[in-house]
Design an enzyme around this catalytic site. Structure first.
Site, PDB file in Angstrom:
ATOM      1  N   ASP A   9       3.492  -0.020  -8.038  1.00 34.41           N
ATOM      2  CA  ASP A   9       4.071   0.334  -6.752  1.00 34.41           C
ATOM      3  C   ASP A   9       2.991   1.134  -6.010  1.00 34.41           C
ATOM      4  O   ASP A   9       2.024   1.604  -6.620  1.00 34.41           O
ATOM      5  CB  ASP A   9       5.332   1.178  -6.986  1.00 34.41           C
ATOM      6  CG  ASP A   9       5.934   1.689  -5.690  1.00 34.41           C
ATOM      7  OD1 ASP A   9       6.043   0.906  -4.736  1.00 34.41           O
ATOM      8  OD2 ASP A   9       6.293   2.889  -5.639  1.00 34.41           O
ATOM      9  N   LEU A  10       3.144   1.279  -4.719  1.00 37.66           N
ATOM     10  CA  LEU A  10       2.129   1.999  -3.932  1.00 37.66           C
ATOM     11  C   LEU A  10       2.620   3.386  -3.490  1.00 37.66           C
ATOM     12  O   LEU A  10       2.075   4.421  -3.913  1.00 37.66           O
ATOM     13  CB  LEU A  10       1.760   1.167  -2.698  1.00 37.66           C
ATOM     14  CG  LEU A  10       0.798   1.841  -1.720  1.00 37.66           C
ATOM     15  CD1 LEU A  10      -0.595   2.003  -2.312  1.00 37.66           C
ATOM     16  CD2 LEU A  10       0.711   1.034  -0.418  1.00 37.66           C
ATOM     17  N   ASP A  11       3.676   3.374  -2.668  1.00 39.24           N
ATOM     18  CA  ASP A  11       4.149   4.621  -2.051  1.00 39.24           C
ATOM     19  C   ASP A  11       4.673   5.582  -3.115  1.00 39.24           C
ATOM     20  O   ASP A  11       5.630   5.276  -3.821  1.00 39.24           O
ATOM     21  CB  ASP A  11       5.270   4.312  -1.048  1.00 39.24           C
ATOM     22  CG  ASP A  11       4.795   3.437   0.101  1.00 39.24           C
ATOM     23  OD1 ASP A  11       3.699   3.696   0.616  1.00 39.24           O
ATOM     24  OD2 ASP A  11       5.506   2.493   0.480  1.00 39.24           O
ATOM     25  N   THR A  17       2.306   8.487   0.426  1.00 39.83           N
ATOM     26  CA  THR A  17       3.040   7.936   1.576  1.00 39.83           C
ATOM     27  C   THR A  17       4.544   8.113   1.450  1.00 39.83           C
ATOM     28  O   THR A  17       5.259   7.954   2.447  1.00 39.83           O
ATOM     29  CB  THR A  17       2.714   6.441   1.752  1.00 39.83           C
ATOM     30  OG1 THR A  17       2.605   5.877   0.443  1.00 39.83           O
ATOM     31  CG2 THR A  17       1.453   6.244   2.534  1.00 39.83           C
ATOM     32  N   LYS A  45      13.859   5.590  -1.602  1.00 37.39           N
ATOM     33  CA  LYS A  45      12.547   5.285  -2.174  1.00 37.39           C
ATOM     34  C   LYS A  45      12.547   3.884  -2.792  1.00 37.39           C
ATOM     35  O   LYS A  45      13.441   3.546  -3.571  1.00 37.39           O
ATOM     36  CB  LYS A  45      12.171   6.321  -3.231  1.00 37.39           C
ATOM     37  CG  LYS A  45      11.783   7.656  -2.617  1.00 37.39           C
ATOM     38  CD  LYS A  45      11.280   8.622  -3.665  1.00 37.39           C
ATOM     39  CE  LYS A  45      10.843   9.927  -3.038  1.00 37.39           C
ATOM     40  NZ  LYS A  45      10.508  10.928  -4.058  1.00 37.39           N
ATOM     41  N   SER A 113       4.625  -3.594  -3.918  1.00 37.64           N
ATOM     42  CA  SER A 113       5.177  -2.603  -2.994  1.00 37.64           C
ATOM     43  C   SER A 113       6.142  -3.280  -2.026  1.00 37.64           C
ATOM     44  O   SER A 113       5.856  -4.368  -1.526  1.00 37.64           O
ATOM     45  CB  SER A 113       4.050  -1.947  -2.195  1.00 37.64           C
ATOM     46  OG  SER A 113       4.592  -1.164  -1.151  1.00 37.64           O
ATOM     47  N   ALA A 114       7.244  -2.598  -1.742  1.00 34.77           N
ATOM     48  CA  ALA A 114       8.207  -3.109  -0.762  1.00 34.77           C
ATOM     49  C   ALA A 114       7.696  -2.935   0.662  1.00 34.77           C
ATOM     50  O   ALA A 114       8.308  -3.425   1.606  1.00 34.77           O
ATOM     51  CB  ALA A 114       9.531  -2.371  -0.916  1.00 34.77           C
ATOM     52  N   LYS A 144      13.775  -4.485  -4.134  1.00 34.32           N
ATOM     53  CA  LYS A 144      14.155  -3.619  -5.242  1.00 34.32           C
ATOM     54  C   LYS A 144      15.536  -3.013  -4.923  1.00 34.32           C
ATOM     55  O   LYS A 144      15.766  -2.695  -3.761  1.00 34.32           O
ATOM     56  CB  LYS A 144      13.127  -2.479  -5.406  1.00 34.32           C
ATOM     57  CG  LYS A 144      11.703  -2.969  -5.644  1.00 34.32           C
ATOM     58  CD  LYS A 144      10.696  -1.828  -5.521  1.00 34.32           C
ATOM     59  CE  LYS A 144       9.268  -2.353  -5.538  1.00 34.32           C
ATOM     60  NZ  LYS A 144       8.237  -1.308  -5.382  1.00 34.32           N
ATOM     61  N   GLU A 168       6.192   2.862 -11.334  1.00 28.20           N
ATOM     62  CA  GLU A 168       7.098   3.169 -10.227  1.00 28.20           C
ATOM     63  C   GLU A 168       7.432   4.655 -10.131  1.00 28.20           C
ATOM     64  O   GLU A 168       7.510   5.342 -11.138  1.00 28.20           O
ATOM     65  CB  GLU A 168       8.425   2.439 -10.455  1.00 28.20           C
ATOM     66  CG  GLU A 168       8.543   1.107  -9.762  1.00 28.20           C
ATOM     67  CD  GLU A 168       8.703   1.222  -8.249  1.00 28.20           C
ATOM     68  OE1 GLU A 168       8.876   2.352  -7.729  1.00 28.20           O
ATOM     69  OE2 GLU A 168       8.651   0.181  -7.598  1.00 28.20           O
ATOM     70  N   ASP A 169       7.700   5.114  -8.912  1.00 25.36           N
ATOM     71  CA  ASP A 169       8.176   6.499  -8.724  1.00 25.36           C
ATOM     72  C   ASP A 169       9.644   6.537  -8.312  1.00 25.36           C
ATOM     73  O   ASP A 169      10.189   7.634  -8.132  1.00 25.36           O
ATOM     74  CB  ASP A 169       7.347   7.207  -7.651  1.00 25.36           C
ATOM     75  CG  ASP A 169       7.611   6.647  -6.262  1.00 25.36           C
ATOM     76  OD1 ASP A 169       7.686   5.413  -6.130  1.00 25.36           O
ATOM     77  OD2 ASP A 169       7.760   7.435  -5.318  1.00 25.36           O
TER      78      ASP A 169
END
Ligand code: BG6
Ligand code: MG
Length: 213
Positions: A9-11, A17, A45, A113-114, A144, A168-169
């Site tokens: 995941d990115l954010d 972000t 999130k 990433s979404a 997600k 993932e966060d």
């Protein structure tokens, strides 16, 4: 099974972000007089743009689709302002090293990433070349916590989901990873991500050797 691929995941995992998204949503909620705080933000999130807006608006009937699209666009404009000056220094400490660990181990690396802004961000942070694949969330039937994005990552890397790790966060992200049949590395706290298979406080603690099944 030996690990053959990783979907990041990115954010909130590779860069901060998640805060920028929160600030932009907060600005929108405030402008509409809708209560919104960091606790409510947890549920957003990992959730895509229109899905997040739906969570903020709840069952308020006053917003039809055209209005919702206008509000989502306004939030995205504020978000783009937040990330306008992003560069390599905005990667979390250890984020590039985590990607490089995976490369050095010969694993396939995907970005799951979404965010439709993800390609822009990885380019600005100069890590785009470390990914073998970037999944376009617009190409998926469901976001997600549905497994689609992680299944797409496995498919494009040519790796069986059981040989993949998802990072993932967000609770919705961990759910999506598990629904795809992958192991989940949670970045954050055990309290926030009770179902993750492993937890690290931040990406700087990423240690590939610890995540083999
Ligand atoms: C996810 C974030 O990665 O992307 C969410 O966790 C965000 O907060 C979602 O809403 C969609 O992002 P974007 O940039 O397409 O609005
Ligand atoms: Mg995230």
């Amino acid at each position: 099974m030996t690990l053959k691929g990783v979907a990041f995941d990115l954010d909130g995992v590779l860069t901060d972000t998640a805060r920028a998204h929160y600030r932009a949503w907060k600005k929108l909620a405030d402008s509409l007089g809708i209560p919104f705080d960091e606790e409510r933000n947890e549920a957003l999130k990992g959730v895509d743009r229109m899905g997040s807006l739906a969570l903020i608006l709840g069952d308020r009937p006053a917003y039809d689709l055209t209005e919702r699209q206008r509000l989502a666009a306004r939030k995205n404009d504020w978000y783009l302002e937040e990330i306008a000056h992003f560069g390599p220094a905005d990667l979390f400490p250890g984020a590039r090293a985590a990607l490089e660990q995976c490369r050095a181990a010969g694993l396939g690396i995907a970005l799951a990433s979404a965010s439709r802004n993800a390609p822009l961000l990885i380019a600005r942070m100069q890590v785009a070349d470390l990914f073998d694949a970037v999944i376009d969330p617009a190409s998926l039937a469901a976001g997600k916590p549905a497994p689609d994005i992680f299944l797409a990552a496995a498919a494009v890397l040519g790796v069986h989901p059981a040989a993949m790790l998802g990072v993932e966060d967000a609770p919705a992200g961990v759910q999506a990873i598990h629904a795809a049949g992958m192991k989940a590395l949670g970045v954050g706290t055990r309290a926030a991500l009770p179902d993750a298979d492993w937890i690290i406080p931040a990406i700087r603690d990423f240690d590939l050797a610890a995540y083999s099944a």
